[in-house]
Write a protein that holds these residues in place. Structure first.
Motif, short mmCIF file in Angstrom:
data_model
loop_
_atom_site.label_atom_id
_atom_site.label_comp_id
_atom_site.label_asym_id
_atom_site.label_seq_id
_atom_site.Cartn_x
_atom_site.Cartn_y
_atom_site.Cartn_z
N ARG A 136 -89.40 51.92 92.38
CA ARG A 136 -88.07 52.51 92.47
C ARG A 136 -87.10 51.78 91.52
NH1 ARG A 136 -90.65 55.64 95.26
NH2 ARG A 136 -90.25 56.25 97.39
N MET A 137 -86.11 52.50 91.04
CA MET A 137 -85.06 51.93 90.19
C MET A 137 -83.93 51.44 91.10
SD MET A 137 -85.80 52.27 86.97
CE MET A 137 -86.74 53.25 85.80
N VAL A 138 -84.10 50.27 91.69
CA VAL A 138 -83.16 49.82 92.71
C VAL A 138 -82.62 48.40 92.55
CG1 VAL A 138 -84.11 51.34 94.50
CG2 VAL A 138 -85.03 49.03 94.23
N LEU A 139 -83.14 47.64 91.63
CA LEU A 139 -82.79 46.23 91.60
C LEU A 139 -81.31 45.97 91.31
CD1 LEU A 139 -86.00 44.72 90.06
CD2 LEU A 139 -85.25 44.69 92.43
N SER A 140 -80.65 46.85 90.59
CA SER A 140 -79.21 46.67 90.34
C SER A 140 -78.41 46.74 91.62
CB SER A 140 -78.70 47.69 89.33
OG SER A 140 -78.83 49.00 89.84
N ARG A 141 -79.00 47.31 92.67
CA ARG A 141 -78.32 47.39 93.98
C ARG A 141 -78.74 46.27 94.92
NH1 ARG A 141 -79.82 53.01 95.78
NH2 ARG A 141 -81.19 53.12 94.00
N GLY A 142 -79.54 45.35 94.41
CA GLY A 142 -80.04 44.25 95.23
C GLY A 142 -78.99 43.18 95.48
N LEU A 143 -79.29 42.34 96.44
CA LEU A 143 -78.43 41.20 96.75
C LEU A 143 -78.77 40.04 95.83
CD1 LEU A 143 -78.82 41.27 100.63
CD2 LEU A 143 -76.88 42.10 99.29
N THR A 144 -77.77 39.27 95.45
CA THR A 144 -78.02 38.08 94.65
C THR A 144 -77.91 36.85 95.54
OG1 THR A 144 -75.70 37.95 93.97
CG2 THR A 144 -77.22 39.11 92.48
N GLY A 145 -78.56 35.81 95.10
CA GLY A 145 -78.53 34.55 95.84
C GLY A 145 -79.27 33.50 95.05
N ASP A 146 -79.78 32.49 95.77
CA ASP A 146 -80.61 31.51 95.08
C ASP A 146 -81.73 31.05 96.00
OD1 ASP A 146 -80.26 28.60 96.08
OD2 ASP A 146 -78.19 29.30 95.97
N ALA A 147 -82.80 30.63 95.38
CA ALA A 147 -83.96 30.07 96.09
C ALA A 147 -84.22 28.70 95.49
CB ALA A 147 -85.18 30.97 95.93
N ASP A 148 -83.88 27.67 96.23
CA ASP A 148 -84.02 26.29 95.75
C ASP A 148 -83.31 26.09 94.41
OD1 ASP A 148 -85.55 25.55 97.99
OD2 ASP A 148 -87.37 26.33 97.04
#
Length: 111
Positions: free
Chosen positions: A54-66
């Motif tokens: 799906r073309m959905v990553l622009s609607r994803g949440l941002t954050g950080d992992a370590d």
């Protein structure tokens, strides 16, 4: 095989929200653009999520992992590094990343 890339002006930085994704289309590719002001950095990755097709990553949440900036798929919560494109929840998947920079208030993506 050598491919030629070009820096494409995708608009004024003021057109892109902070801490959220946007989508631009360059040469038929959908590219998710993220402005993370706490890091004072921009990121660009393919918008297409290879896990759920799906073309959905622009609607994803941002954050950080370590300490690594990530985007989280809004459908199934898979996490991707915005730096390397690596899927942090399933190493079988990865995203194409694109060099991106701000120049004189304009956003340029190399694609």
């Amino acid at each position: 095989m050598i491919t030629e890339s070009t820096q494409i002006n995708v608009g004024a930085v003021s057109n892109f929200p902070q801490d959220l994704g946007s989508c631009v289309k360059i040469n038929g590719k959908q590219i998710a653009v993220f402005n993370l002001p706490t890091e004072q950095k921009w990121y660009a990755v393919q918008n297409f999520n290879p896990q759920n097709q799906r073309m959905v990553l622009s609607r994803g949440l941002t954050g950080d992992a370590d300490g690594e900036p990530i985007v989280i798929c809004p459908l199934h919560k898979h996490r991707y590094s915005l730096v390397t494109g690596e899927c942090l929840t399933d190493s079988a998947y990865s995203l194409e990343t694109f060099p991106i920079k701000e120049v004189d208030g304009e956003l340029l993506i190399e694609a």
